[in-house]
Motif scaffolding. Structure first.
Motif, PDB file in Angstrom:
ATOM      1  N   MET A 113     -12.569   3.235  -0.844  1.00 13.69           N
ATOM      2  CA  MET A 113     -11.350   2.678  -1.431  1.00 13.69           C
ATOM      3  C   MET A 113     -11.519   2.469  -2.928  1.00 13.69           C
ATOM      4  O   MET A 113     -10.639   2.818  -3.730  1.00 13.69           O
ATOM      5  CB  MET A 113     -10.966   1.367  -0.744  1.00 13.69           C
ATOM      6  N   LEU A 114     -12.670   1.918  -3.330  1.00 12.68           N
ATOM      7  CA  LEU A 114     -12.915   1.707  -4.754  1.00 12.68           C
ATOM      8  C   LEU A 114     -13.059   3.023  -5.509  1.00 12.68           C
ATOM      9  O   LEU A 114     -12.489   3.198  -6.589  1.00 12.68           O
ATOM     10  CB  LEU A 114     -14.182   0.870  -4.946  1.00 12.68           C
TER      11      LEU A 114
ATOM     12  N   ASN B 196      -9.167  -1.648 -10.811  1.00 13.36           N
ATOM     13  CA  ASN B 196     -10.055  -0.997  -9.852  1.00 13.36           C
ATOM     14  C   ASN B 196     -11.276  -0.403 -10.546  1.00 13.36           C
ATOM     15  O   ASN B 196     -12.398  -0.528 -10.059  1.00 13.36           O
ATOM     16  CB  ASN B 196      -9.291   0.093  -9.100  1.00 13.36           C
TER      17      ASN B 196
ATOM     18  N   TYR C 129       0.828  -1.200   0.000  1.00 10.93           N
ATOM     19  CA  TYR C 129       0.000   0.000   0.000  1.00 10.93           C
ATOM     20  C   TYR C 129       0.865   1.254   0.000  1.00 10.93           C
ATOM     21  O   TYR C 129       1.815   1.363   0.786  1.00 10.93           O
ATOM     22  CB  TYR C 129      -0.924   0.016   1.223  1.00 10.93           C
TER      23      TYR C 129
ATOM     24  N   GLU D 270      -9.223  -6.143  -3.223  1.00 12.99           N
ATOM     25  CA  GLU D 270     -10.654  -5.903  -3.279  1.00 12.99           C
ATOM     26  C   GLU D 270     -11.176  -5.750  -1.855  1.00 12.99           C
ATOM     27  O   GLU D 270     -11.178  -6.708  -1.088  1.00 12.99           O
ATOM     28  CB  GLU D 270     -11.373  -7.062  -3.973  1.00 12.99           C
ATOM     29  N   PRO D 271     -11.633  -4.556  -1.464  1.00 13.03           N
ATOM     30  CA  PRO D 271     -12.088  -4.338  -0.084  1.00 13.03           C
ATOM     31  C   PRO D 271     -13.437  -4.982   0.173  1.00 13.03           C
ATOM     32  O   PRO D 271     -14.238  -5.167  -0.739  1.00 13.03           O
ATOM     33  CB  PRO D 271     -12.187  -2.817   0.008  1.00 13.03           C
TER      34      PRO D 271
ATOM     35  N   SER E 205      -9.728   4.740  -5.958  1.00 12.69           N
ATOM     36  CA  SER E 205      -8.706   3.894  -6.605  1.00 12.69           C
ATOM     37  C   SER E 205      -7.481   3.699  -5.723  1.00 12.69           C
ATOM     38  O   SER E 205      -6.448   3.233  -6.193  1.00 12.69           O
ATOM     39  CB  SER E 205      -8.274   4.460  -7.964  1.00 12.69           C
TER      40      SER E 205
ATOM     41  N   CYS F 285      -6.330   1.442  -3.725  1.00 11.28           N
ATOM     42  CA  CYS F 285      -6.593   0.057  -3.324  1.00 11.28           C
ATOM     43  C   CYS F 285      -5.341  -0.720  -2.937  1.00 11.28           C
ATOM     44  O   CYS F 285      -5.419  -1.684  -2.193  1.00 11.28           O
ATOM     45  CB  CYS F 285      -7.326  -0.675  -4.439  1.00 11.28           C
TER      46      CYS F 285
END
Length: 203
Positions: free
Chosen positions: A150-151, A189, A71, A132-133, A154, A156
């Protein structure tokens, strides 16, 4: 580009009212920095990731193909501002706070493509896919809209496969070697965000 922190964690109960069917689930999302710029301790990295790190659901996290979650630290300002506003409490996240193993700087989702190779210190990794959250991320952040945020942002992060194992410590430089460059993490994403089943995300 460099590695700022290496984080690890054990599977523990995760509590929250962020899913209609679960009030508590097992999760390894709670990570703690074990090597950072202030204390750059060498950490053993194997094919399954950081030695001693755990994941609760190997169908979505961990294993050979998702051994390391990366991250960018650049996104932390976004989360600090969002969570401070939404939770009405001052939030200052630390490395590992979104469940990542490697907190890095200087490399973002639109610059990273599936199949690219990264070298960090003397170790080598391959970029596999985006993170993928899910509702567990909402519970971890204490905000029911975290997965959607988060999506939509972007921000992610992405998963790595370990190619060359060994010891690694915070502060090591990162180099990127391009693969086919067909699909970036940001592209993945956008595709995920456009899927109908992902639009709700318990928000």
């Amino acid at each position: 580009m460099r590695l700022l922190s290496i984080s690890s964690g054990k599977v523990t109960p995760l509590f929250g009212s962020h899913h209609p069917n679960y009030k508590v689930v097992a999760s390894g999302i709670n990570k703690t920095s074990i090597s950072n710029l202030e204390n750059p301790v060498p950490v053993e990295i194997g094919r399954l990731g950081i030695k001693g790190d755990e994941q609760a659901d190997l169908s979505v996290h961990g294993g050979i193909e998702k051994a390391i979650y990366v991250y960018p630290a650049e996104h932390y300002a976004f989360w600090n501002e969002l969570l401070t506003r939404e939770t009405k409490q001052i939030v200052e996240l630390n490395p590992g706070a979104v469940g990542e193993n490697f907190t890095i700087e200087g490399l973002l989702e639109h610059e990273v493509f599936v199949g690219d190779r990264l070298t960090i210190g003397e170790l080598e990794f391959s970029v596999v896919k985006l993170r993928e959250p899910c509702f567990k991320f909402n519970a971890k952040m204490g905000y029911k809209g975290a997965a959607k945020a988060m999506l939509q942002s972007s921000f992610c992060g992405w998963y790595l496969r370990v190619i060359q194992t060994g010891a690694l410590q915070a502060g090591e430089p990162i180099a990127i070697f391009p693969g086919p460059r067909d699909t970036s993490i940001a592209d993945q994403n956008r595709a995920l965000l456009n899927r109908n089943q992902q639009r709700n995300l318990w928000d």
